[in-house]
Design a protein around this motif. Structure first.
Motif, PDB file in Angstrom:
ATOM      1  N   LEU A 107      44.037  62.423  30.480  1.00 26.49           N
ATOM      2  CA  LEU A 107      43.345  62.078  31.757  1.00 26.49           C
ATOM      3  C   LEU A 107      43.461  60.571  32.134  1.00 26.49           C
ATOM      4  O   LEU A 107      44.199  60.052  30.862  1.00 26.49           O
ATOM      5  CB  LEU A 107      41.696  62.542  31.730  1.00 26.49           C
ATOM      6  CG  LEU A 107      41.594  64.355  31.147  1.00 26.49           C
ATOM      7  CD1 LEU A 107      39.960  64.096  31.001  1.00 26.49           C
ATOM      8  CD2 LEU A 107      42.352  64.328  32.034  1.00 26.49           C
ATOM      9  N   LYS A 117      52.361  73.475  38.411  1.00 19.43           N
ATOM     10  CA  LYS A 117      51.772  73.059  39.432  1.00 19.43           C
ATOM     11  C   LYS A 117      51.954  71.446  39.688  1.00 19.43           C
ATOM     12  O   LYS A 117      51.093  70.942  39.475  1.00 19.43           O
ATOM     13  CB  LYS A 117      50.538  73.227  39.650  1.00 19.43           C
ATOM     14  CG  LYS A 117      49.646  73.781  40.744  1.00 19.43           C
ATOM     15  CD  LYS A 117      49.727  73.082  42.091  1.00 19.43           C
ATOM     16  CE  LYS A 117      48.865  71.590  42.078  1.00 19.43           C
ATOM     17  NZ  LYS A 117      48.753  70.627  43.186  1.00 19.43           N
ATOM     18  N   THR A 137      50.331  68.434  37.332  1.00 21.05           N
ATOM     19  CA  THR A 137      50.759  67.212  36.793  1.00 21.05           C
ATOM     20  C   THR A 137      50.153  65.980  37.686  1.00 21.05           C
ATOM     21  O   THR A 137      50.715  66.671  39.328  1.00 21.05           O
ATOM     22  CB  THR A 137      52.548  67.161  36.840  1.00 21.05           C
ATOM     23  OG1 THR A 137      52.696  68.093  38.058  1.00 21.05           O
ATOM     24  CG2 THR A 137      52.608  67.598  35.042  1.00 21.05           C
ATOM     25  N   GLU A 139      38.513  53.533  36.765  1.00 19.33           N
ATOM     26  CA  GLU A 139      39.558  53.601  36.416  1.00 19.33           C
ATOM     27  C   GLU A 139      40.124  52.642  37.409  1.00 19.33           C
ATOM     28  O   GLU A 139      39.947  53.430  38.787  1.00 19.33           O
ATOM     29  CB  GLU A 139      40.416  54.868  35.870  1.00 19.33           C
ATOM     30  CG  GLU A 139      42.404  54.920  36.704  1.00 19.33           C
ATOM     31  CD  GLU A 139      42.378  56.159  35.877  1.00 19.33           C
ATOM     32  OE1 GLU A 139      42.317  56.725  36.312  1.00 19.33           O
ATOM     33  OE2 GLU A 139      43.583  56.226  34.939  1.00 19.33           O
ATOM     34  N   GLU A 160      50.405  67.529  45.047  1.00 13.49           N
ATOM     35  CA  GLU A 160      50.476  67.785  46.474  1.00 13.49           C
ATOM     36  C   GLU A 160      51.418  66.753  47.187  1.00 13.49           C
ATOM     37  O   GLU A 160      52.135  66.791  47.958  1.00 13.49           O
ATOM     38  CB  GLU A 160      49.360  67.376  47.025  1.00 13.49           C
ATOM     39  CG  GLU A 160      48.444  68.681  46.915  1.00 13.49           C
ATOM     40  CD  GLU A 160      47.277  68.382  45.699  1.00 13.49           C
ATOM     41  OE1 GLU A 160      47.857  67.066  44.757  1.00 13.49           O
ATOM     42  OE2 GLU A 160      46.098  68.926  46.325  1.00 13.49           O
ATOM     43  N   GLN A 187      44.083  76.023  39.884  1.00 18.56           N
ATOM     44  CA  GLN A 187      42.643  76.929  40.005  1.00 18.56           C
ATOM     45  C   GLN A 187      42.269  78.657  39.162  1.00 18.56           C
ATOM     46  O   GLN A 187      42.759  78.675  38.363  1.00 18.56           O
ATOM     47  CB  GLN A 187      41.728  76.221  40.476  1.00 18.56           C
ATOM     48  CG  GLN A 187      39.786  76.319  39.689  1.00 18.56           C
ATOM     49  CD  GLN A 187      39.056  75.848  40.461  1.00 18.56           C
ATOM     50  OE1 GLN A 187      38.992  74.892  41.370  1.00 18.56           O
ATOM     51  NE2 GLN A 187      37.613  76.359  39.992  1.00 18.56           N
ATOM     52  N   SER A 214      43.162  63.491  37.038  1.00 25.86           N
ATOM     53  CA  SER A 214      42.122  62.082  36.711  1.00 25.86           C
ATOM     54  C   SER A 214      40.355  62.834  36.156  1.00 25.86           C
ATOM     55  O   SER A 214      41.634  64.461  35.978  1.00 25.86           O
ATOM     56  CB  SER A 214      41.344  62.419  38.372  1.00 25.86           C
ATOM     57  OG  SER A 214      41.077  63.317  39.144  1.00 25.86           O
TER      58      SER A 214
HETATM   59  P1  NAD Z   1      44.529  64.426  40.215  1.00 24.77           P
HETATM   60  O1  NAD Z   1      43.379  65.135  39.087  1.00 24.77           O
HETATM   61  O2  NAD Z   1      43.775  64.426  42.167  1.00 24.77           O
HETATM   62  O3  NAD Z   1      45.621  65.441  40.227  1.00 24.77           O
HETATM   63  C1  NAD Z   1      46.008  65.975  39.139  1.00 24.77           C
HETATM   64  C2  NAD Z   1      46.521  67.031  39.262  1.00 24.77           C
HETATM   65  O4  NAD Z   1      45.617  67.967  39.612  1.00 24.77           O
HETATM   66  C3  NAD Z   1      47.211  68.221  41.075  1.00 24.77           C
HETATM   67  O5  NAD Z   1      48.282  68.405  40.643  1.00 24.77           O
HETATM   68  C4  NAD Z   1      46.390  68.141  41.803  1.00 24.77           C
HETATM   69  O6  NAD Z   1      46.052  69.001  42.682  1.00 24.77           O
HETATM   70  C5  NAD Z   1      46.061  69.287  40.442  1.00 24.77           C
HETATM   71  N1  NAD Z   1      43.796  69.589  41.355  1.00 24.77           N
HETATM   72  C6  NAD Z   1      43.084  68.665  41.857  1.00 24.77           C
HETATM   73  N2  NAD Z   1      42.713  69.679  41.886  1.00 24.77           N
HETATM   74  C7  NAD Z   1      42.432  70.338  40.636  1.00 24.77           C
HETATM   75  C8  NAD Z   1      41.726  72.220  40.587  1.00 24.77           C
HETATM   76  N3  NAD Z   1      40.422  72.279  40.993  1.00 24.77           N
HETATM   77  N4  NAD Z   1      42.568  73.016  40.241  1.00 24.77           N
HETATM   78  C9  NAD Z   1      43.318  72.284  39.546  1.00 24.77           C
HETATM   79  N5  NAD Z   1      43.999  71.590  40.144  1.00 24.77           N
HETATM   80  C10 NAD Z   1      43.313  71.233  40.551  1.00 24.77           C
HETATM   81  O7  NAD Z   1      45.486  62.934  39.878  1.00 24.77           O
HETATM   82  P2  NAD Z   1      46.125  62.156  40.263  1.00 24.77           P
HETATM   83  O8  NAD Z   1      45.699  61.621  40.730  1.00 24.77           O
HETATM   84  O9  NAD Z   1      47.483  63.245  40.842  1.00 24.77           O
HETATM   85  O10 NAD Z   1      47.045  61.685  39.304  1.00 24.77           O
HETATM   86  C11 NAD Z   1      46.369  60.109  38.858  1.00 24.77           C
HETATM   87  C12 NAD Z   1      45.207  60.071  37.690  1.00 24.77           C
HETATM   88  O11 NAD Z   1      46.081  61.216  35.934  1.00 24.77           O
HETATM   89  C13 NAD Z   1      44.761  58.919  36.684  1.00 24.77           C
HETATM   90  O12 NAD Z   1      43.438  59.335  36.609  1.00 24.77           O
HETATM   91  C14 NAD Z   1      45.682  58.631  35.498  1.00 24.77           C
HETATM   92  O13 NAD Z   1      44.943  58.099  34.406  1.00 24.77           O
HETATM   93  C15 NAD Z   1      45.769  60.119  35.109  1.00 24.77           C
HETATM   94  N6  NAD Z   1      46.961  60.321  34.768  1.00 24.77           N
HETATM   95  C16 NAD Z   1      46.580  60.593  33.255  1.00 24.77           C
HETATM   96  C17 NAD Z   1      47.768  59.830  32.190  1.00 24.77           C
HETATM   97  C18 NAD Z   1      47.660  60.535  30.296  1.00 24.77           C
HETATM   98  O14 NAD Z   1      48.637  60.906  30.200  1.00 24.77           O
HETATM   99  N7  NAD Z   1      46.766  60.487  30.233  1.00 24.77           N
HETATM  100  C19 NAD Z   1      49.128  60.126  33.100  1.00 24.77           C
HETATM  101  C20 NAD Z   1      49.466  59.857  34.481  1.00 24.77           C
HETATM  102  C21 NAD Z   1      48.270  60.214  34.970  1.00 24.77           C
END
Ligand code: NAD
Length: 478
Positions: free
Chosen positions: A250, A176, A150, A377, A179, A214, A230
């Motif tokens: 995303l 998970k 999340t 975005e 952070e 991961q 993202s």
């Molecule tokens: P992020 O992708 O940086 O992180 C999201 C999660 O992914 C975190 O828990 C992070 O620890 C984990 N992560 C990062 N690298 C990883 C890897 N290699 N393997 C597994 N997990 C990994 O996103 P963020 O900055 O927390 O959130 C912002 C993004 O989320 C924006 O792009 C936003 O649009 C998107 N978002 C989408 C929705 C939706 O429902 N479509 C809702 C809320 C946020």
């Protein structure tokens, strides 16, 4: 400072490696959380794998009662959760309370999904050329341990959107969280244990995405990976997940069109709300505004009036409308994109200044088409407004995006509403409101780089279960 454990198969586990969580507003310490290493990851996966066959066979009634109890406990602790969300994520306290009440609704919807949508259907086998002597039905079965990853912006409700349906169908889970917002997730895990989740079914592991998220996603014992975050990380995970069931929610650069016949006051009011909620860090934030040339100037005036009364600052203050961005790096990125658009001829109509993580609510016009402010975005409190000659051009511009989550159209014309619905490439078209509208019961998700799969408990169970057929040969047919 309070130290928060990990949860592994319902047990609280303290590790030596920890991380301090700080307020995005003033850097104050919010708490200290334990970080999962290889051992903890293995134990959480093994626990989910071991308990799955037993949890999968529990009665639906048993799981519905857990979800209802969790909803009740969350109601009792609503203010505690809201304060933690506000402290960790920098979300204005009034918005944080709204998130808690939505999370309660998502739990209620998950209970309904369990009781109403986990059944199956009778197959009309005698309509098949080879089905004359057969009868049967198909039924959903839980797919197996779920990994839920999340983001920071809705640390409670987006976790519940994954965990609620997992519980509804009978899948144990590992959460998970981001952070930046790990404490809300731990509190949620503890609440679910208290609500009666059987031993072994609940794990919450904190740490960095690449080192904790991961390896779990890659493990064969995990059967479902549901990710919100993202597009970069979503794409990476889609490559490592292989044959697992997956859902990816995303990002987006959501757009709205204001037609010449629209209620302009309402449109302006909703655009201000949709562009600056959670400091613009919402996946369906109102980022691009296309206004018909007849109402362009008036709409700008009304949006400016709305922005001038917004209070930027401390998220714990009841009067604050716009809190900080999640960290200075994110605020700097938005500032760089804004500056690059200004160098190319864009005009700031209001705002544009940054102080640490605080970014003024900003309205920009005349942004050249190739700038990041339109293409990427933004995920910051910045709205771009553009004039368009007609609705055809507006729909074309809305679709000229690598994303497709939600779009909004303000109009009194039912034919335009219908055309927009037919032509816009997105997971939702919202008439007379901004793309930022979402009800938790909707099948929510995107097309293109905005992801695949739908959330909303009734729909999320689709990627958490598989269909199994029961077919009987023989018997007399009248
Ligand atoms: P992020 O992708 O940086 O992180 C999201 C999660 O992914 C975190 O828990 C992070 O620890 C984990 N992560 C990062 N690298 C990883 C890897 N290699 N393997 C597994 N997990 C990994 O996103 P963020 O900055 O927390 O959130 C912002 C993004 O989320 C924006 O792009 C936003 O649009 C998107 N978002 C989408 C929705 C939706 O429902 N479509 C809702 C809320 C946020």
């Amino acid at each position: 400072m309070e130290r928060y454990p990990l949860l592994i198969g319902n047990e609280e586990v303290f590790t030596s490696e920890t991380m301090v969580v700080r307020s995005p507003f003033d850097g104050a310490e919010v708490g200290e959380v334990c970080i999962a290493g290889k051992d903890e990851i293995e134990k959480a996966i093994a626990s989910a794998h071991l308990v799955f066959p037993r949890f999968a066979r529990t009665d639906t009634k048993f799981r519905v009662e857990i979800l209802n109890k969790a909803e009740e406990l969350l109601g009792e602790r609503a203010e505690e959760f809201a304060r933690m969300i506000s402290a960790e994520a920098g979300k204005p306290i009034r918005e944080a309370r709204g998130e808690v009440s939505r999370a309660r609704e998502t739990l209620r919807l998950s209970a309904i999904a369990a009781s109403e949508h986990m059944g199956g259907k009778v197959l009309t086998l005698d309509s098949a050329s080879n089905g004359r002597d057969k009868w049967g039905f198909c039924q959903r079965f839980p797919a197996g341990p779920v990994l839920a990853i999340t983001p920071f912006n809705f640390p409670l409700n987006l976790a519940v959107h994954k965990i609620g349906p997992a519980i509804a169908v009978g899948n144990p889970f590992i959460l998970k969280p981001a952070e930046q917002t790990p404490i809300t997730a731990i509190m949620l895990g503890q609440l679910l244990v208290e609500a009666g989740m059987p031993k072994g079914t609940v794990s919450v592991l904190n740490g960095l995405g690449p080192s904790v998220g991961q390896p779990i996603a890659e493990d064969d014992r995990i059967k479902v990976v549901t990710f919100t975050g993202s597009p970069e990380v979503g794409l990476l995970l889609s490559r490592v997940c292989g044959m697992k069931l997956t859902a990816f929610e995303l990002g987006s650069n959501s757009a709205v069109y204001v037609h010449h016949d629209a209620d302009i006051m309402r449109a302006a009011d909703r655009i201000v709300a949709g562009g600056f909620v959670m400091a613009g860090q919402v996946c369906i934030s109102t980022q691009r505004v296309y206004a018909h040339r007849e109402v362009y100037a008036q709409l700008i005036d009304l949006i400016l009036i709305g922005i001038r009364v917004l209070k930027l600052g401390d998220p714990s203050d009841e009067m604050t409308n716009v809190g900080p961005m999640i960290d200075e790096q994110a605020a700097l990125r938005a500032e760089n994109w804004l500056n690059s658009a200004i160098e190319r001829g864009a005009k700031i109509l209001i705002g544009g200044n940054r102080n640490g993580t605080l970014f003024e609510p900003t309205l920009v016009a005349d942004v050249p088409d190739y700038c990041e402010l339109l293409r990427e975005e933004i995920f910051a409190p910045i709205i771009v407004i553009e004039e368009v000659p007609d609705e055809g051009e507006a729909i074309a511009r809305i679709n000229d995006s690598k994303y497709g989550l939600h779009a909004g159209i303000f109009t009194q014309d039912i034919n335009l509403a219908r055309t927009a619905f037919e032509k816009i490439e997105a997971g939702g078209v919202i008439i007379n409101d901004v793309p930022t509208f979402r009800a938790d019961l909707m099948p929510y998700g995107g097309v293109k780089l905005s992801g695949i799969g739908r959330e909303g408990p009734e729909f999320a169970i689709e990627h958490m279960t598989y269909w199994k057929n029961f077919v009987v040969h023989g018997g007399e047919k009248e």
